[in-house]
Write a protein that holds these residues in place. Structure first.
Motif, PDB file in Angstrom:
ATOM      1  N   GLN A   1     -22.484  32.714 -43.651  1.00 29.32           N
ATOM      2  CA  GLN A   1     -22.121  31.647 -44.573  1.00 29.32           C
ATOM      3  C   GLN A   1     -22.294  32.205 -45.981  1.00 29.32           C
ATOM      4  OE1 GLN A   1     -23.097  27.318 -44.170  1.00 29.32           O
ATOM      5  NE2 GLN A   1     -24.591  27.854 -45.732  1.00 29.32           N
ATOM      6  N   GLU A   2     -21.283  32.001 -46.834  1.00 31.20           N
ATOM      7  CA  GLU A   2     -21.353  32.479 -48.207  1.00 31.20           C
ATOM      8  C   GLU A   2     -20.907  31.376 -49.168  1.00 31.20           C
ATOM      9  OE1 GLU A   2     -20.778  37.114 -48.486  1.00 31.20           O
ATOM     10  OE2 GLU A   2     -18.954  36.172 -47.703  1.00 31.20           O
ATOM     11  N   TYR A   3     -21.350  31.524 -50.415  1.00 29.48           N
ATOM     12  CA  TYR A   3     -21.028  30.580 -51.477  1.00 29.48           C
ATOM     13  C   TYR A   3     -20.124  31.279 -52.491  1.00 29.48           C
ATOM     14  CZ  TYR A   3     -24.632  27.554 -49.596  1.00 29.48           C
ATOM     15  OH  TYR A   3     -25.365  26.734 -48.774  1.00 29.48           O
ATOM     16  N   PRO A   4     -18.832  30.907 -52.535  1.00 29.77           N
ATOM     17  CA  PRO A   4     -17.907  31.548 -53.470  1.00 29.77           C
ATOM     18  C   PRO A   4     -18.081  31.044 -54.902  1.00 29.77           C
ATOM     19  CG  PRO A   4     -16.739  30.513 -51.627  1.00 29.77           C
ATOM     20  CD  PRO A   4     -18.146  30.026 -51.601  1.00 29.77           C
ATOM     21  N   LEU A   5     -17.898  31.946 -55.842  1.00 26.35           N
ATOM     22  CA  LEU A   5     -17.824  31.598 -57.256  1.00 26.35           C
ATOM     23  C   LEU A   5     -16.446  31.983 -57.769  1.00 26.35           C
ATOM     24  CD1 LEU A   5     -21.185  32.983 -58.732  1.00 26.35           C
ATOM     25  CD2 LEU A   5     -20.714  30.687 -57.865  1.00 26.35           C
ATOM     26  N   LEU A   6     -15.751  31.059 -58.418  1.00 33.15           N
ATOM     27  CA  LEU A   6     -14.511  31.347 -59.142  1.00 33.15           C
ATOM     28  C   LEU A   6     -14.885  31.416 -60.618  1.00 33.15           C
ATOM     29  CD1 LEU A   6     -11.828  29.031 -57.510  1.00 33.15           C
ATOM     30  CD2 LEU A   6     -12.207  31.477 -57.157  1.00 33.15           C
ATOM     31  N   ILE A   7     -14.563  32.530 -61.238  1.00 30.49           N
ATOM     32  CA  ILE A   7     -15.037  32.803 -62.591  1.00 30.49           C
ATOM     33  C   ILE A   7     -13.851  32.934 -63.539  1.00 30.49           C
ATOM     34  CG2 ILE A   7     -16.403  34.396 -63.985  1.00 30.49           C
ATOM     35  CD1 ILE A   7     -17.645  35.295 -61.174  1.00 30.49           C
ATOM     36  N   LYS A   8     -13.844  32.108 -64.587  1.00 30.89           N
ATOM     37  CA  LYS A   8     -12.775  32.162 -65.586  1.00 30.89           C
ATOM     38  C   LYS A   8     -13.196  33.102 -66.695  1.00 30.89           C
ATOM     39  CE  LYS A   8     -11.778  28.420 -63.241  1.00 30.89           C
ATOM     40  NZ  LYS A   8     -12.655  27.298 -63.064  1.00 30.89           N
ATOM     41  N   THR A   9     -12.471  34.208 -66.829  1.00 37.58           N
ATOM     42  CA  THR A   9     -12.779  35.222 -67.825  1.00 37.58           C
ATOM     43  C   THR A   9     -11.482  35.829 -68.327  1.00 37.58           C
ATOM     44  OG1 THR A   9     -14.209  37.129 -68.278  1.00 37.58           O
ATOM     45  CG2 THR A   9     -13.065  37.105 -66.142  1.00 37.58           C
ATOM     46  N   THR A  10     -11.580  36.942 -69.032  1.00 37.41           N
ATOM     47  CA  THR A  10     -10.396  37.634 -69.540  1.00 37.41           C
ATOM     48  C   THR A  10     -10.383  39.063 -69.011  1.00 37.41           C
ATOM     49  OG1 THR A  10     -11.537  38.429 -71.511  1.00 37.41           O
ATOM     50  CG2 THR A  10     -10.444  36.281 -71.679  1.00 37.41           C
ATOM     51  N   ALA A  11      -9.227  39.680 -69.058  1.00 34.04           N
ATOM     52  CA  ALA A  11      -9.129  41.078 -68.624  1.00 34.04           C
ATOM     53  C   ALA A  11     -10.050  41.957 -69.473  1.00 34.04           C
ATOM     54  CB  ALA A  11      -7.678  41.559 -68.721  1.00 34.04           C
ATOM     55  N   GLY A  12     -10.161  41.653 -70.746  1.00 34.56           N
ATOM     56  CA  GLY A  12     -11.008  42.437 -71.629  1.00 34.56           C
ATOM     57  C   GLY A  12     -12.497  42.320 -71.320  1.00 34.56           C
ATOM     58  N   GLN A  13     -12.896  41.251 -70.672  1.00 33.14           N
ATOM     59  CA  GLN A  13     -14.303  41.042 -70.339  1.00 33.14           C
ATOM     60  C   GLN A  13     -14.632  41.434 -68.902  1.00 33.14           C
ATOM     61  OE1 GLN A  13     -16.403  40.978 -72.483  1.00 33.14           O
ATOM     62  NE2 GLN A  13     -16.883  38.952 -73.273  1.00 33.14           N
ATOM     63  N   TYR A  14     -13.622  41.853 -68.122  1.00 31.86           N
ATOM     64  CA  TYR A  14     -13.878  42.131 -66.708  1.00 31.86           C
ATOM     65  C   TYR A  14     -14.969  43.178 -66.506  1.00 31.86           C
ATOM     66  CZ  TYR A  14     -13.794  43.515 -61.948  1.00 31.86           C
ATOM     67  OH  TYR A  14     -14.218  43.819 -60.688  1.00 31.86           O
ATOM     68  N   GLU A  15     -14.923  44.267 -67.213  1.00 25.65           N
ATOM     69  CA  GLU A  15     -15.911  45.336 -67.016  1.00 25.65           C
ATOM     70  C   GLU A  15     -17.332  44.830 -67.279  1.00 25.65           C
ATOM     71  OE1 GLU A  15     -16.828  49.655 -68.948  1.00 25.65           O
ATOM     72  OE2 GLU A  15     -14.720  49.190 -68.521  1.00 25.65           O
ATOM     73  N   ALA A  16     -17.506  44.053 -68.344  1.00 29.81           N
ATOM     74  CA  ALA A  16     -18.824  43.487 -68.657  1.00 29.81           C
ATOM     75  C   ALA A  16     -19.236  42.463 -67.605  1.00 29.81           C
ATOM     76  CB  ALA A  16     -18.812  42.859 -70.047  1.00 29.81           C
ATOM     77  N   LEU A  17     -18.281  41.665 -67.142  1.00 28.67           N
ATOM     78  CA  LEU A  17     -18.555  40.693 -66.078  1.00 28.67           C
ATOM     79  C   LEU A  17     -19.033  41.403 -64.820  1.00 28.67           C
ATOM     80  CD1 LEU A  17     -18.312  37.766 -64.856  1.00 28.67           C
ATOM     81  CD2 LEU A  17     -16.015  38.481 -64.144  1.00 28.67           C
ATOM     82  N   GLU A  18     -18.328  42.453 -64.444  1.00 30.22           N
ATOM     83  CA  GLU A  18     -18.696  43.234 -63.263  1.00 30.22           C
ATOM     84  C   GLU A  18     -20.109  43.798 -63.392  1.00 30.22           C
ATOM     85  OE1 GLU A  18     -17.082  47.347 -62.094  1.00 30.22           O
ATOM     86  OE2 GLU A  18     -15.710  45.908 -61.131  1.00 30.22           O
ATOM     87  N   ALA A  19     -20.461  44.267 -64.569  1.00 30.23           N
ATOM     88  CA  ALA A  19     -21.798  44.821 -64.798  1.00 30.23           C
ATOM     89  C   ALA A  19     -22.876  43.748 -64.651  1.00 30.23           C
ATOM     90  CB  ALA A  19     -21.865  45.474 -66.175  1.00 30.23           C
ATOM     91  N   VAL A  20     -22.637  42.560 -65.190  1.00 32.47           N
ATOM     92  CA  VAL A  20     -23.611  41.469 -65.079  1.00 32.47           C
ATOM     93  C   VAL A  20     -23.785  41.079 -63.623  1.00 32.47           C
ATOM     94  CG1 VAL A  20     -24.088  39.049 -65.639  1.00 32.47           C
ATOM     95  CG2 VAL A  20     -23.225  40.590 -67.409  1.00 32.47           C
ATOM     96  N   ILE A  21     -22.674  40.890 -62.910  1.00 27.35           N
ATOM     97  CA  ILE A  21     -22.760  40.504 -61.502  1.00 27.35           C
ATOM     98  C   ILE A  21     -23.494  41.581 -60.701  1.00 27.35           C
ATOM     99  CG2 ILE A  21     -21.439  40.064 -59.388  1.00 27.35           C
ATOM    100  CD1 ILE A  21     -19.319  38.707 -61.189  1.00 27.35           C
ATOM    101  N   SER A  22     -23.146  42.831 -60.899  1.00 25.56           N
ATOM    102  CA  SER A  22     -23.788  43.929 -60.172  1.00 25.56           C
ATOM    103  C   SER A  22     -25.291  43.965 -60.413  1.00 25.56           C
ATOM    104  CB  SER A  22     -23.161  45.266 -60.559  1.00 25.56           C
ATOM    105  OG  SER A  22     -21.817  45.307 -60.132  1.00 25.56           O
ATOM    106  N   ALA A  23     -25.711  43.628 -61.625  1.00 27.84           N
ATOM    107  CA  ALA A  23     -27.132  43.685 -61.977  1.00 27.84           C
ATOM    108  C   ALA A  23     -27.952  42.579 -61.317  1.00 27.84           C
ATOM    109  CB  ALA A  23     -27.295  43.616 -63.491  1.00 27.84           C
ATOM    110  N   VAL A  24     -27.349  41.430 -61.054  1.00 30.78           N
ATOM    111  CA  VAL A  24     -28.127  40.289 -60.539  1.00 30.78           C
ATOM    112  C   VAL A  24     -27.769  39.886 -59.110  1.00 30.78           C
ATOM    113  CG1 VAL A  24     -28.597  39.376 -62.842  1.00 30.78           C
ATOM    114  CG2 VAL A  24     -26.587  38.569 -61.596  1.00 30.78           C
TER     115      VAL A  24
END
Length: 109
Positions: A48-71
């Motif tokens: 069982q998993e809990y999906p998150l849909l995240i509204k962001t921009t292409a320019g912020q994807y790399e930073a978003l990926e880093a935050v998610i990976s860290a936590v």
């Protein structure tokens, strides 16, 4: 638009808050739990998993990926994104502003 899945409600809330506090997303939808089936380390798994849909921009994807990976609690978290074909211009402008850390007031009609 980006997406990730979490193993429980508490970690989903923690990841959602982390990306919003980092200002790399404008909005996160925590969806109802779903049943995921997948291959992991040579075995067919189900969870069982809990999906998150995240509204962001292409320019912020790399930073978003880093935050998610860290936590994220998974060794290899699912972090995927896809471009939007269209959207209400005022809404997309709000996403751009919020994801860049610039709160924007949508225009009134």
């Amino acid at each position: 638009m980006a997406m990730t899945n979490l193993p429980d409600e508490a970690s989903a809330a923690r990841v959602a808050r982390a990306v919003l506090e980092a200002r790399v997303a404008a909005c996160v939808n925590r969806l109802a739990p779903c049943q995921s089936q997948y291959w992991w380390q040579g075995k067919l798994e189900q969870a069982q998993e809990y999906p998150l849909l995240i509204k962001t921009t292409a320019g912020q994807y790399e930073a978003l990926e880093a935050v998610i990976s860290a936590v994220h609690p998974y060794d290899v978290p699912e972090v995927v994104a896809w471009p939007l074909a269209a959207g209400l211009p005022a809404y997309l402008g709000w996403v751009r502003g919020e994801a860049a850390g610039n709160a924007a007031v949508p225009p009134t009609n």
